[in-house]
Design a protein around this motif. Structure first.
Motif, short mmCIF file in Angstrom:
data_model
loop_
_atom_site.label_atom_id
_atom_site.label_comp_id
_atom_site.label_asym_id
_atom_site.label_seq_id
_atom_site.Cartn_x
_atom_site.Cartn_y
_atom_site.Cartn_z
N GLY A 112 -5.39 -3.95 9.73
CA GLY A 112 -6.58 -3.68 8.91
C GLY A 112 -6.86 -2.19 8.82
O GLY A 112 -7.19 -1.67 7.74
N GLU A 172 -9.46 1.90 1.05
CA GLU A 172 -10.44 0.82 0.90
C GLU A 172 -11.03 0.47 2.27
O GLU A 172 -10.42 -0.26 3.05
N VAL A 173 -12.23 0.98 2.53
CA VAL A 173 -12.88 0.78 3.82
C VAL A 173 -13.14 -0.70 4.10
O VAL A 173 -13.04 -1.16 5.24
N GLU A 174 -13.46 -1.45 3.07
CA GLU A 174 -13.86 -2.84 3.24
C GLU A 174 -12.76 -3.70 3.86
O GLU A 174 -13.05 -4.72 4.51
N VAL A 175 -11.50 -3.30 3.69
CA VAL A 175 -10.40 -4.07 4.29
C VAL A 175 -10.54 -4.08 5.81
O VAL A 175 -10.47 -5.13 6.45
N PHE A 176 -10.74 -2.91 6.40
CA PHE A 176 -10.90 -2.81 7.85
C PHE A 176 -12.16 -3.54 8.30
O PHE A 176 -12.17 -4.24 9.31
N CYS A 209 0.83 -1.21 0.00
CA CYS A 209 0.00 0.00 0.00
C CYS A 209 0.86 1.26 0.00
O CYS A 209 0.54 2.24 -0.68
N SER A 229 -6.49 0.09 5.38
CA SER A 229 -7.63 0.89 4.91
C SER A 229 -7.26 2.36 4.78
O SER A 229 -7.65 3.04 3.83
N SER A 264 -4.83 2.67 1.66
CA SER A 264 -5.44 2.34 0.36
C SER A 264 -6.75 3.08 0.11
O SER A 264 -7.18 3.19 -1.04
N ALA A 288 -12.14 5.98 5.36
CA ALA A 288 -10.87 5.58 5.98
C ALA A 288 -9.67 6.34 5.43
O ALA A 288 -8.54 6.08 5.83
N THR A 316 -8.77 5.25 -4.72
CA THR A 316 -8.77 4.08 -3.85
C THR A 316 -7.97 2.97 -4.51
O THR A 316 -8.20 2.66 -5.68
N ILE A 323 -15.17 5.81 10.69
CA ILE A 323 -14.95 5.37 9.30
C ILE A 323 -16.27 5.32 8.53
O ILE A 323 -16.31 5.67 7.35
#
Length: 326
Positions: A213, A222-226, A135, A217, A220, A257, A169, A252
């Motif tokens: 996590g 990318e909220v979904e990672v967390f 990242c 997030s 990157s 994020a 993102t 978040i």
């Protein structure tokens, strides 16, 4: 008759002596049993104090990460803050090292599930640190592209505007965020010390996954990672982490994020593009990019340093186990 009386008297004396002897033996056994129970209770108390010390060190550090109510959530999720979160990984490693010394459970005694649990945890952490490094590399590449666009502002404003794209993102598709992050199994037959070590390892694994996590997030976007890490971690073993997780999750969900420094760069990119490559706006973006570069480089050093330290810990344990079995 006299002999009979003497024999009866001798038998009584022997019987009485044996009873006295048994009584003394019983008293001795009683004392030994009391001593054993006393030592057992002392051992239990020592183990309890050790795990409480471990939990206390982590809880204090987690409490120090609490959000400042006077700031908006978008102001808090920044490089300095995620760096403080990242330091939790070092803090828990130091607390774990102290724990195994206090309970007299050195590395060479890591047996069965505790030894396997340590290898599982450190392998998982190394994978996540690799993901964080990826990242950081992506973020650095995006920053370089913007720096190149800025270099064209004076010579070719239209070309600069075409290349001025906000940091998007990252398409983060790393298998390291998948899989189980739950508890390390503890068998019933484990010793009390080994159970304490396994409990500590479970907590370390949860915190490691939660922190990484959050960092991934933030870097990157990318909220979904967390969110994925959060779902996989399960019930958290430290109440202070549970409270912090509730606050961070809410922040978040409200603001995303994205790190503060990245968002500031993106805002400056939009203003520069809207101003048709205004020199003042270009200088402002240049300053924002310089801040982002410094923060990224400093954080990369922390990540690389921790990766090396964790790898060294695994190597030491492997060498110790190898010498033991030889």
């Amino acid at each position: 008759m006299q002999r009979l009386r003497i024999l009866i008297w001798i038998r009584k004396w022997v019987s009485l002596s044996m009873e006295c002897g048994d009584d003394k033996k019983w008293k001795l056994f009683s004392k030994l049993e009391d001593h054993h129970h006393h030592r057992h209770h002392e051992s239990e108390a020592a183990l309890s104090l050790a795990i409480q010390g471990f939990l206390s060190a982590i809880s204090i550090s987690l409490s120090d990460l609490g959000f400042d109510s006077n700031k908006s959530t978008s102001e808090i999720i920044s490089f300095p803050w995620i760096n403080r979160c990242f330091q939790l990984l070092r803090i828990q490693h130091r607390a774990f090292a102290k724990l195994i010394v206090e309970i007299d459970y050195p590395v060479r005694k890591h047996e069965a599930s505790s030894g396997e649990g340590f290898f599982q945890y450190t392998l998982r952490l190394l994978e996540l640190l690799n993901s964080i490094s990826s990242c950081i590399a992506d973020l650095s590449q995006a920053r370089l592209r913007l720096s190149h666009a800025l270099s064209l502002v004076e010579s070719s404003p239209s070309s600069a505007i075409d290349r001025l794209k906000p940091i998007g993102t990252s398409s983060f598709k790393n298998s390291s965020i998948k899989g189980e992050i739950g508890e390390i199994s503890v068998e019933v037959k484990n010793s009390e010390k080994e159970s304490v070590v396994n409990r500590a390892l479970t907590i370390m694994k949860q915190i490691g996954s939660w922190v990484c996590g959050l960092v991934i997030s933030g870097l990157s976007g990318e909220v979904e990672v967390f969110m994925e890490m959060r779902r996989s971690t399960g019930k958290l073993g430290v109440s202070a982490l549970d409270r912090l997780d509730f606050t961070v999750h809410k922040a978040i969900c409200e603001s995303g994020a994205r790190l503060k420094e990245v968002q500031e760069v993106n805002d400056a990119v939009e203003l520069l593009a809207a101003s048709m490559a205004d020199r003042k706006r270009a200088e402002d973006l240049q300053k924002k990019l310089a801040v982002l570069e410094k923060e990224t480089d400093d954080f990369k050093k922390e990540v690389d340093s921790l990766f090396s330290d964790v790898l060294e810990e695994r190597t030491k344990l492997l060498d110790s186990l190898r010498r033991t079995y030889q």
